[in-house]
Motif scaffolding. Structure first.
Motif, short mmCIF file in Angstrom:
data_model
loop_
_atom_site.label_atom_id
_atom_site.label_comp_id
_atom_site.label_asym_id
_atom_site.label_seq_id
_atom_site.Cartn_x
_atom_site.Cartn_y
_atom_site.Cartn_z
N THR A 174 0.82 -1.22 0.00
CA THR A 174 0.00 0.00 0.00
C THR A 174 0.85 1.26 0.00
N ARG A 175 2.10 1.18 0.44
CA ARG A 175 2.97 2.36 0.50
C ARG A 175 4.35 1.98 -0.01
N LEU A 176 4.82 2.73 -1.02
CA LEU A 176 6.13 2.48 -1.63
C LEU A 176 6.87 3.81 -1.75
N PHE A 177 7.98 3.93 -1.04
CA PHE A 177 8.74 5.18 -1.03
C PHE A 177 10.16 4.90 -1.52
N LEU A 178 10.51 5.47 -2.68
CA LEU A 178 11.84 5.26 -3.29
C LEU A 178 12.53 6.59 -3.59
N GLN A 179 12.03 7.70 -3.06
CA GLN A 179 12.57 9.02 -3.40
C GLN A 179 13.98 9.21 -2.85
N ASN A 180 14.67 10.21 -3.42
CA ASN A 180 16.01 10.62 -2.97
C ASN A 180 17.02 9.47 -3.08
N ASN A 181 17.06 8.85 -4.25
CA ASN A 181 18.06 7.83 -4.55
C ASN A 181 18.68 8.16 -5.90
N GLN A 182 19.27 7.16 -6.56
CA GLN A 182 19.90 7.35 -7.86
C GLN A 182 19.28 6.41 -8.90
N PHE A 183 18.04 5.99 -8.69
CA PHE A 183 17.40 5.09 -9.64
C PHE A 183 17.34 5.74 -11.02
N SER A 184 17.57 4.95 -12.06
CA SER A 184 17.59 5.47 -13.42
C SER A 184 16.73 4.59 -14.31
N GLY A 185 16.69 4.94 -15.60
CA GLY A 185 15.88 4.18 -16.54
C GLY A 185 14.42 4.57 -16.46
N SER A 186 13.59 3.80 -17.10
CA SER A 186 12.17 4.10 -17.14
C SER A 186 11.44 3.44 -15.98
N LEU A 187 10.30 4.01 -15.63
CA LEU A 187 9.46 3.43 -14.57
C LEU A 187 8.75 2.20 -15.11
N PRO A 188 8.77 1.09 -14.38
CA PRO A 188 8.00 -0.07 -14.83
C PRO A 188 6.51 0.18 -14.64
N SER A 189 5.71 -0.56 -15.34
CA SER A 189 4.26 -0.44 -15.20
C SER A 189 3.83 -1.18 -13.95
N ILE A 190 3.83 -0.44 -12.84
CA ILE A 190 3.50 -1.03 -11.55
C ILE A 190 1.99 -1.02 -11.35
N SER A 191 1.45 -2.17 -10.96
CA SER A 191 0.02 -2.22 -10.66
C SER A 191 -0.23 -1.46 -9.37
N ALA A 192 -0.95 -0.35 -9.49
CA ALA A 192 -1.13 0.55 -8.35
C ALA A 192 -2.51 0.43 -7.73
N GLY A 193 -3.16 -0.70 -7.95
CA GLY A 193 -4.52 -0.85 -7.43
C GLY A 193 -4.61 -0.65 -5.93
N GLY A 194 -3.65 -1.23 -5.18
CA GLY A 194 -3.70 -1.11 -3.72
C GLY A 194 -2.83 -0.01 -3.17
N LEU A 195 -2.02 0.64 -4.00
CA LEU A 195 -1.11 1.68 -3.51
C LEU A 195 -1.89 2.94 -3.13
N THR A 196 -1.65 3.41 -1.92
CA THR A 196 -2.23 4.68 -1.48
C THR A 196 -1.17 5.77 -1.40
N ASP A 197 0.10 5.39 -1.20
CA ASP A 197 1.22 6.34 -1.15
C ASP A 197 2.34 5.82 -2.05
N PHE A 198 2.87 6.73 -2.88
CA PHE A 198 3.91 6.34 -3.84
C PHE A 198 4.77 7.56 -4.10
N ASN A 199 6.11 7.36 -4.10
CA ASN A 199 7.01 8.50 -4.32
C ASN A 199 8.32 8.00 -4.92
N VAL A 200 8.68 8.53 -6.09
CA VAL A 200 9.97 8.23 -6.72
C VAL A 200 10.70 9.54 -7.07
N SER A 201 10.39 10.62 -6.35
CA SER A 201 10.98 11.92 -6.67
C SER A 201 12.48 11.92 -6.42
N ASN A 202 13.17 12.86 -7.10
CA ASN A 202 14.60 13.09 -6.91
C ASN A 202 15.43 11.83 -7.18
N ASN A 203 15.19 11.25 -8.33
CA ASN A 203 16.03 10.18 -8.84
C ASN A 203 16.53 10.59 -10.22
#
Length: 663
Positions: A174-203
């Motif tokens: 339900t919550r996935l936080f990946l912000q403030n890292n060095q992740f690169s490339g494209s975002l995968p098509s993540i099934s967000a049906g149950g996700l209420t919080d999501f953050n990939v900022s500052n990568n």
């Protein structure tokens, strides 16, 4: 009677059995392998003195700090050790042995290296908190096997590589936080049906945002230079779009219409002849009129605007504008669009068209705009900063550029040229191939990394201070945006400050120095930068060099204190050694110098602006630290570090001696 005795004895035996069960329940202990896993972890990972586990044989594991067992005390189900000063990698075969673990929190420590592969054994894990450390490497593959995870927080680390499609295995997330890292490339098509919080900022993500994630706010994707679509701007094929052309420009040579007939009709020939005669008569009439006017006596009084409408062509070209004739005819519109204004001491020779034809690569996206590495066809490489939200008029913009263009110092990146139009504002700087201090200090921590040693950290600190002192004393310029990404390096680690003096272009509506970790307290309220606020930001930069922590990633605990306050809190508890970057612990005989630089940094981040020393004094204190070397470029025995090529003397300022480290 016998039946009554038999019944009573049966009841007594039942109560004995219950008592025995209760006794064994209360006295139970987690399996020996779980105790050994915890002991192995705490013995192999350096940690603060405040974490004391009673490891005696008769002490219960379930009573240790941060350890929670289930209702029967038969297994460890929670391990919570946030902000307890854990340092270094997590060993294999330790935490991975807690097979019944449901909650694991190691946030806000100084853990590094990769996440152990045996974390995949924690199949009952529901919550994993690893944020605020220095973990590196790719996305931990073992985590995609933890199908019971509900919350996963890997934010504020140094993870890199692509985010795997295997995240979709975590169907309960339900919550996935990946912000403030060095992740690169494209975002995968993540099934967000149950996700209420999501953050990939500052990568460093790029490409389009999958439709499944487009429901989240733009803030969840901010700080990724090449992400587009969804809540962000629409995807564009060009990273460096040229200025917008004027609406519906007339075609200079419209294609001739095809004639349906091969020859001209008689009527057309007659019309052409008549028209030619009328044109000749009109020309003759105008010629006679001009001769008569020339014969009239001239007025001794000149027109009011004589000389104002026709500046010399050389001056017009230098200012990036056209001649007065072009202004009258309207031909200057396109001519002005192709003019870059080169500042004093420029070493380049190209125009805007050359720049727009150059291959461009996004270097960074900051608070004032986006920077591109542009390689021209002739092989010249420059940095082009494309400004956004500029509020200054053309006159104000050009005035600011003239001031900044005169700043010359070996520790200041020179501004070479600028371009101003209604649609675009561009600045041209030298390209610094060694990159930024931020990338060198925080990039790719972990195995295979060459750490930034103490000598080079001190060299960078002094060089940056000299550049900033020159801006203040000789240039009378407030930098306004001191941060590690604006400290650029030469291959020998000689540092230069960039992006200086741009705050006047944006007005009071745009807060300067938007990276909150570097802002002085008074700037947050007044939105006005000063020499004193620059000193505060430089003090935070020194703390960043000493601690290895990025100011916007240094929060400890739920309250989220900033880096200066965190350093004060650690020193207040007499854990001064825990302040310093773990990568510095391998070097010998530098403790005294580190403490001295820490004292200088804390004097710079004093809450009251008038208690901060001026930059000239800060540089002098750094150079007068107990260093015997004279051939490493760290000392200047006679020359004032603030003096540039013009040799100006800094203004007289009150000097504040270095203060102790006090809360």
């Amino acid at each position: 009677m016998a039946g009554s005795l038999t019944s009573g004895s049966t009841l007594f035996v039942f109560f004995l059995a219950v008592a025995a069960a209760l006794s064994s329940w209360v006295g139970s202990e987690p399996p020996a392998q779980e105790r050994q896993a915890l002991l192995g972890f705490i013995q192999k990972v350096p940690h603060a003195n405040r974490l004391r586990w009673n490891t005696s044989a008769n002490a219960s594991t379930c009573g240790w700090v941060g350890v929670t067992c289930d209702g029967t005390n038969s297994s460890v189900v929670e391990l919570r050790l946030p902000a307890v000063g854990l340092v270094g990698p997590v060993p294999e075969g330790t935490i991975g042995g807690l097979s019944q673990l449901q909650v694991l929190s190691l946030r806000s420590n100084r853990l590094s290296g990769s996440v152990p592969s045996d974390f995949s054994n924690l199949t009952l894990l529901r919550s994993l908190y690893l944020q605020g450390n220095s973990f590196a490497g790719g996305f931990p593959p073992g985590l995609t096997q933890l199908t019971r995870l509900i919350r996963l927080d890997l934010s504020s680390n140094n993870f890199s590589g692509q985010i795997p499609f295997g995240v979709n295995n975590l169907t309960r997330l339900t919550r996935l936080f990946l912000q403030n890292n060095q992740f690169s490339g494209s975002l995968p098509s993540i099934s967000a049906g149950g996700l209420t919080d999501f953050n990939v900022s500052n990568n460093r993500l790029n490409g389009s945002i999958p439709p499944s994630l487009a429901k989240f706010d733009a803030s969840a994707f901010a700080g990724n230079l090449a992400l587009c679509g969804g809540p962000l701007q629409a995807c564009s094929p060009s990273f460096f779009p040229p200025p917008a052309p004027p609406p519906n420009p007339p075609s200079p040579n419209p294609p001739p219409k095809k004639s349906k007939k091969k020859g001209l009709s008689t009527g057309a020939i007659v019309a052409i002849a008549v028209g030619s005669a009328l044109a000749a008569f009109l020309i003759l009439f105008l010629l006679v009129l001009c001769i008569r006017r020339r014969g009239r006596p001239r007025s001794p009084k000149p027109p009011k605007n004589v000389g104002a409408a026709g500046p010399p062509r050389a001056a017009a070209a230098e200012a990036g504008t056209s001649s007065s004739k072009d202004d009258i005819t309207g031909g200057s519109v396109e001519a002005e669009r192709n003019k870059l204004v080169f500042l004093e001491g420029g070493v380049y020779s190209f125009d805007l068209e050359d720049l727009l034809r150059a291959s461009a690569e996004v270097l960074g996206k900051g608070s004032v705009g986006t920077s591109y590495k542009a390689v021209l066809e002739e092989g010249t490489t420059v940095v082009v900063k494309r400004l956004k939200d500029v509020a200054a008029s053309k006159k104000e913009f050009e005035g600011t550029m003239e001031v900044l263009g005169k700043v010359k110092h070996e520790n200041v990146v020179p501004l070479r040229a600028f371009y101003y139009s209604k649609d675009e504002k561009l600045l041209v700087y030298d390209y610094m191939a060694a990159g930024s201090l931020s990338a060198l200090l925080h990039g790719s921590r972990g195995s295979g990394r060459t750490p930034l040693d103490w000598e080079n950290r001190l060299k960078i600190a002094i060089a940056t201070g000299r550049g900033l002192a020159h801006l203040h004393a000789a240039g009378k310029v407030v930098h306004g945006n001191i941060k590690s990404s604006n400290v650029l390096l030469r291959p020998d680690h000689n540092a230069c400050v960039s992006d200086f003096g741009l705050n006047p272009l944006f007005g009071t509506a745009t807060p300067p120095n938007r990276v909150a970790g570097y802002r002085a307290p008074e700037v947050v309220e007044t939105r006005r930068v000063t020499f004193q606020s620059d000193v505060y930001s430089f003090g935070v930069l020194l703390l960043e060099l000493l601690t290895g922590k990025a100011p916007n990633q240094a929060s400890l605990g739920e309250e989220g204190i900033d880096l200066p306050r965190w350093v004060q809190s650690v020193v207040r508890e007499e854990w001064t050694a825990e302040v310093f970057d773990v990568e510095l612990m391998r070097y010998q005989n530098i403790e005294e110098e580190m403490v001295q630089l820490l004292q200088i940094a804390m004097s710079c981040v004093a809450v009251a602006p008038d208690q901060r020393p001026p930059m000239v004094e800060v540089v002098r204190m750094m150079e007068e630290m107990n260093r015997g070397e004279t051939d490493d470029g760290l000392r200047q025995s006679s020359d004032d570090p603030s003096k540039g090529s013009d040799g100006q003397t800094p203004p007289t300022e009150s000097r504040t001696p270095p203060i102790g480290i006090t809360p």
